[in-house]
Design an enzyme around this catalytic site. Structure first.
Site, mmCIF file in Angstrom:
data_model
loop_
_atom_site.group_PDB
_atom_site.id
_atom_site.type_symbol
_atom_site.label_atom_id
_atom_site.label_comp_id
_atom_site.label_asym_id
_atom_site.label_seq_id
_atom_site.Cartn_x
_atom_site.Cartn_y
_atom_site.Cartn_z
ATOM 1 N N GLY B 52 16.033 30.907 132.481
ATOM 2 C CA GLY B 52 16.760 29.971 131.824
ATOM 3 C C GLY B 52 16.876 30.871 130.263
ATOM 4 O O GLY B 52 17.428 29.821 129.194
ATOM 5 N N HIS B 145 35.751 55.197 121.943
ATOM 6 C CA HIS B 145 34.285 54.410 123.273
ATOM 7 C C HIS B 145 35.621 52.868 123.580
ATOM 8 O O HIS B 145 36.806 52.995 123.116
ATOM 9 C CB HIS B 145 33.843 53.575 122.471
ATOM 10 C CG HIS B 145 32.841 52.820 122.870
ATOM 11 N ND1 HIS B 145 32.135 53.357 124.265
ATOM 12 C CD2 HIS B 145 32.007 51.984 122.977
ATOM 13 C CE1 HIS B 145 31.342 52.519 124.383
ATOM 14 N NE2 HIS B 145 30.882 51.689 124.107
ATOM 15 N N ASP B 199 24.223 59.064 123.791
ATOM 16 C CA ASP B 199 23.999 58.148 124.748
ATOM 17 C C ASP B 199 24.066 58.786 125.952
ATOM 18 O O ASP B 199 24.531 59.385 126.527
ATOM 19 C CB ASP B 199 25.818 57.714 124.409
ATOM 20 C CG ASP B 199 26.488 56.288 125.537
ATOM 21 O OD1 ASP B 199 25.298 56.300 126.868
ATOM 22 O OD2 ASP B 199 27.236 56.438 125.591
ATOM 23 N N ALA B 236 36.473 41.469 126.330
ATOM 24 C CA ALA B 236 36.926 40.838 125.381
ATOM 25 C C ALA B 236 37.479 42.019 123.955
ATOM 26 O O ALA B 236 38.443 41.435 123.820
ATOM 27 C CB ALA B 236 36.001 39.110 124.565
ATOM 28 N N SER B 370 35.233 53.837 132.717
ATOM 29 C CA SER B 370 33.980 53.437 132.026
ATOM 30 C C SER B 370 34.240 53.846 130.211
ATOM 31 O O SER B 370 35.413 54.253 129.879
ATOM 32 C CB SER B 370 32.469 54.309 132.019
ATOM 33 O OG SER B 370 32.033 54.757 131.554
ATOM 34 N N HIS B 372 32.078 55.311 128.402
ATOM 35 C CA HIS B 372 30.851 56.504 128.827
ATOM 36 C C HIS B 372 30.843 57.587 128.782
ATOM 37 O O HIS B 372 31.488 58.048 130.073
ATOM 38 C CB HIS B 372 29.975 55.756 128.949
ATOM 39 C CG HIS B 372 29.231 54.523 128.192
ATOM 40 N ND1 HIS B 372 28.068 54.178 126.564
ATOM 41 C CD2 HIS B 372 29.537 53.433 128.427
ATOM 42 C CE1 HIS B 372 27.870 53.024 127.011
ATOM 43 N NE2 HIS B 372 28.503 51.821 127.201
ATOM 44 N N HIS B 394 19.812 55.072 124.317
ATOM 45 C CA HIS B 394 20.232 54.289 125.054
ATOM 46 C C HIS B 394 20.452 55.009 126.043
ATOM 47 O O HIS B 394 21.612 55.263 127.140
ATOM 48 C CB HIS B 394 22.247 53.856 124.787
ATOM 49 C CG HIS B 394 22.554 52.215 125.168
ATOM 50 N ND1 HIS B 394 24.078 52.085 124.281
ATOM 51 C CD2 HIS B 394 21.932 51.553 125.625
ATOM 52 C CE1 HIS B 394 24.264 50.883 125.138
ATOM 53 N NE2 HIS B 394 22.601 50.529 125.686
#
Lengths: 559, 559
Positions: B52, B145, B199, B236, B370, B372, B394
């Protein structure tokens, strides 16, 4: 000629009750006149939305109606998605079960757990065996797979041969030197196969699935270097894999302990039946491993899918009674995550690293190969068998679709392929293949002891409860006057922190009071109306305040 | 010399509040003396067990206590896992936000939705800009990126430079010809970087991440052949990807319509700011596509992760207001499933095939790369920057661990690397790197309008409810006599089909009656004891009969 003409009127029916548009729950019916045989009887593990469900098995309404015509269940191999529904089905229909030695060995442990062993007739067969029924006969043909003793099944009928490959790969260097019987597939193909059903799970992957022996080489390499204990997590049923662990252990003078009930069961059966061999002193009990130096210890365990209650997870989180991961351990996850399990597997890998283990998993090293045929293997099978008709089996819709495209690419007339749906009655004859009606089919949920008593309404409620919890509203009303004499009380679970939401709850209670008062004023005495009004007023209020939609359960007590 | 000595006493503190041992929720604090800056302010999407929950954001208790020292939030790029927590944090602390043009463009739409736009100071920067604070200054360095305008951030302090790479890859052929500023990384490395944070998400993958332009080539190929409409689902925020769709559409004389709120938002911002270019008549509204032949239509949409409410899912299931998938459509899923979403994605692919679409997804064609860096790119970055100390950023623990191993492999002293935990105070100086205490940290759940009002107890209840449902037992008792005057009533939800379980419920009611009677006989009047006895008796009975453990909620009304 006359014989051919008369038989042309009859058809063979193929009815998939599982394994179509899904991975798992494999079950296919083949019917010719008054004879019906069942190929495989598998279960499926629940999907994400099937809250609280333990297992899913096929709906066998159709079989129950056609009990008398069923000649037997013919098993391709001993994986859960091909045998797991047996106990549930055999409780309802007592029919003979045919399978190879290892397959039936695994079935036996399963039936024993369900107290069914004494009542079921198990009939052992081997690759190349043909079981003669009345008008049809059923042939077992050895193939490679991620479990030993796997077979394809060829059903010989007066109209022609129906070949069901079962799950397979083509391993030219199998660990036990039991080669797939390609010659027999070629021979059947030469004589003519009316229809082939074939494993579609890996159809999206180009090339060949690597041989199981590749994993053995990786193991040898890891075992030669490891300075501490080695823990290998794999599927309990992967006897080849376990054999290779034993081989590597023996090569480097290590002992092997097996941990986990399902692994112990399968290993026991496989050792007894000769599918697994070990030197006399290689296998030791988990209790005995402390007697050996760490570099002499190999532990085989379950939990390669990151299952929270599995042996590996418990070892990683220090919750195992006997074994815990420590710095210096080498942990091998000798399996790929089944789609949907990626996060669970990742969680275990993280925790194993935290405990200081060296963790080796697929992607990092070749510690796993698939048991299913990739594109080039499928092409080989199609080319050997040259079926007149083709029905893709075992796969999601995307796999079935791609498998048909592959067959057409190899020259088959698209009209002679058919993407089945569960429950389809597929009629095949020399003239062609077509859908002709459907039978009852579907999925039956097993939850605890209940088989089929949890359905969509219960699941819908569980989902609702999981999202925003529940709010129970209780009020006691005097029958004669209709006036409230106790409550309303509101109790919530899984909705909000009650302590921090006192205002919200106070206001909710006041709203219920207002609704009750209004009902009394309006002379509304119908309980369902009162309950409906309470629900609606609370729903609107709570959504406005929290943007959540808990289940609201009004209960009226009357005295 | 003196200067160096005095500064040696002071340290730089690095405190990760997110992005460590997790993917998402990125937030790192860098402190030097009385100055504190925040790098990124991201959210995380909930894990499976977070029933939830809508979003997860970092716990900022520490920031609230150190409000006065915070000089600003510095954003590396505009992805949700780096900017998504901004509205929640900025409601509590009003501090300036620094970011590149596109990043702030996306932030603006977000703040507008939360009615925060007027109160927050947004400061635009560009690659190579240096923001001077008091003792420290913050430099932005352009990187590649999967979103335009991404930057690494170099914090210049009197003790040396702290470089945070942010999310990056090294794309030598980027679509907008905006190249990663490798020269600047090399220059910083030559002058000396005290500590690098980098990263880690792709550290397990060998080789190089392919260039974004590879996807463009695939698009050109698909667009040249498609005879019907083309529907592309992508993230998006992937402006590069959208540009390549537009380029391919223009090359083959097709119109492009954008469907989905987040896509419309980002596309609008990117067009306005010049990060996206299209010929005047290329972009059309979704309503207008019916005016064109199918082979002239391209639709860009969301739903590449199979999200059930997304535009693509609705199109596939005929639930979209304006668009439905039909035979002849080509659907491209231009994304990889995020771990955990595999089943959802697979479900949509199956449904798209069922509707007769040709579906193209990663694994079948190169329709995604990707964002990354893989191993060789990470090695390049380490080799250019040559940091004195290294802290992996990350990634899950496995990634952080592997990234440290990679750094050591390249020659770094293991004592100069440190795997952080959330909330660690990492002190770094010329002398070394070490942990020195922790600050409050953790995850705050956003559920509807509630931020932090759902915690572990509520989640535990939701999980319990999701597994076996709930059984509510209500009884009304007369205060004075203690005798039952109404009930017990039992109502269940998500437990069993009530209609098929009448016997079970009858017996359960009888058991509660017996418990109440026994309590009365034994003069037990303590409600908690009575409730406890009811719970226990029902628990034992229901588990024996069903092997299920529903939540049991006894409610006693008193009059």
């Amino acid at each position: 000629m006359r014989k051919e003409k008369s038989s042309e009127k009859s058809k063979i029916k193929i009815i998939p009750l599982g394994g179509i548009s899904e991975i798992g729950k494999n079950m296919t019916l083949i019917e010719y006149k008054d004879e019906l045989i069942i190929v495989d009887c598998g279960l499926k593990f629940p999907e994400d939305e099937m809250f609280g469900i333990d297992l899913v098995i096929p709906d066998i309404t159709y079989l129950l109606k056609n009990k008398d015509r069923i000649k037997g269940i013919f098993l391709t191999h001993g994986h859960e998605d091909h045998i797991g529904a047996l106990p549930y089905i055999l409780k309802q229909i007592n029919i003979p079960v045919y399978g190879t030695k290892l397959t039936l060995g695994i079935v036996e442990t399963k039936l024993k757990e369900h107290n069914l062993l004494s009542t079921v007739e198990l009939i052992k067969v081997a690759s190349k065996d043909i079981v003669k029924l009345d008008k049809i006969s059923v042939e077992f043909i050895g193939v490679s797979h991620s479990i030993a003793d796997a077979c394809s099944i060829a059903i010989h009928t007066p109209l022609g041969v129906i070949l069901h490959t079962g799950d397979f790969k083509i391993d030219f260097t199998p660990t036990r030197k039991v080669f797939p019987d390609l010659a027999r597939f070629a021979e059947l193909g030469r004589k003519g196969v009316l229809c082939m059903l074939a494993d579609s799970t890996n159809v999206e992957r180009p090339g060949y699935t690597k041989s199981e022996s590749v994993v053995g080489e990786t193991f040898m390499n890891i075992f030669s270097k490891a300075k501490g204990r080695i823990i290998v997590a794999t599927f309990a049923s992967n006897v080849h894999r376990i054999q290779q662990i034993i081989n590597s252990a023996e090569r480097y003078g290590k002992k092997v302990a097996v941990s986990g009930r399902s692994l112990e069961n399968v290993t026991g059966v496989a050792l007894e039946l000769g599918y697994l061999t070990a030197e006399e002193d290689t296998l030791v009990s988990v209790d005995a491993i402390n007697r050996y130096n760490d570099d002499k210890v190999v532990i085989v365990t379950t939990g390669s899918q990151g299952e929270p209650m599995s042996a590996l997870s418990r070892m990683a989180y220090n919750e195992h009674r006997k074994l815990n991961i420590k710095s210096g351990d080498t942990v091998i996850l000798s399996a790929s995550p089944i789609p949907g399990n990626e996060r669970l597997v990742s969680r275990v890998i993280n925790q194993l690293f935290r405990k200081g283990a060296d963790v080796i998993y697929s992607g990092i090293a070749e510690v796993h190969v698939s048991g299913h045929a990739c594109q080039e293997e499928l092409k080989l099978m199609h080319t050997l068998v040259k079926p007149k008709h083709f029905v893709p089996a075992h796969g999601e819709y995307r796999h079935l679709k791609k498998h048909c495209e592959l067959a057409v690419e190899l020259g088959l007339d698209p009209n002679r392929t058919l993407i089945p749906e569960l429950g389809d009655i597929i009629e095949v004859s020399r003239d062609g293949i077509k859908r002709n009606g459907t039978v009852v089919c579907g999925q039956v949920f097993v939850d605890g002891l209940g088989v089929g008593d949890v359905g969509n309404i219960v699941l819908r409620d569980r989902k609702h409860l999981s999202q925003d919890g529940i709010l129970t509203v209780v009020v006691t009303i005097e029958k004669s006057s209709g006036s409230v004499i106790a409550g309303p009380d509101i109790i919530s679970r899984g909705f909000v922190y009650v302590r921090e939401s006192e205002d919200l709850m106070d206001r909710a209670r006041a709203i219920v009071k207002e609704v009750l008062q209004k009902c009394e004023e309006d002379n509304i005495t119908e309980w369902s109306t009162i309950k409906g009004n309470i629900k609606e007023a609370l729903r609107v209020y709570l959504y406005e305040k929290t943007k959540r939609k808990p289940m609201i359960l009004p209960i009226i007590m009357e005295i």
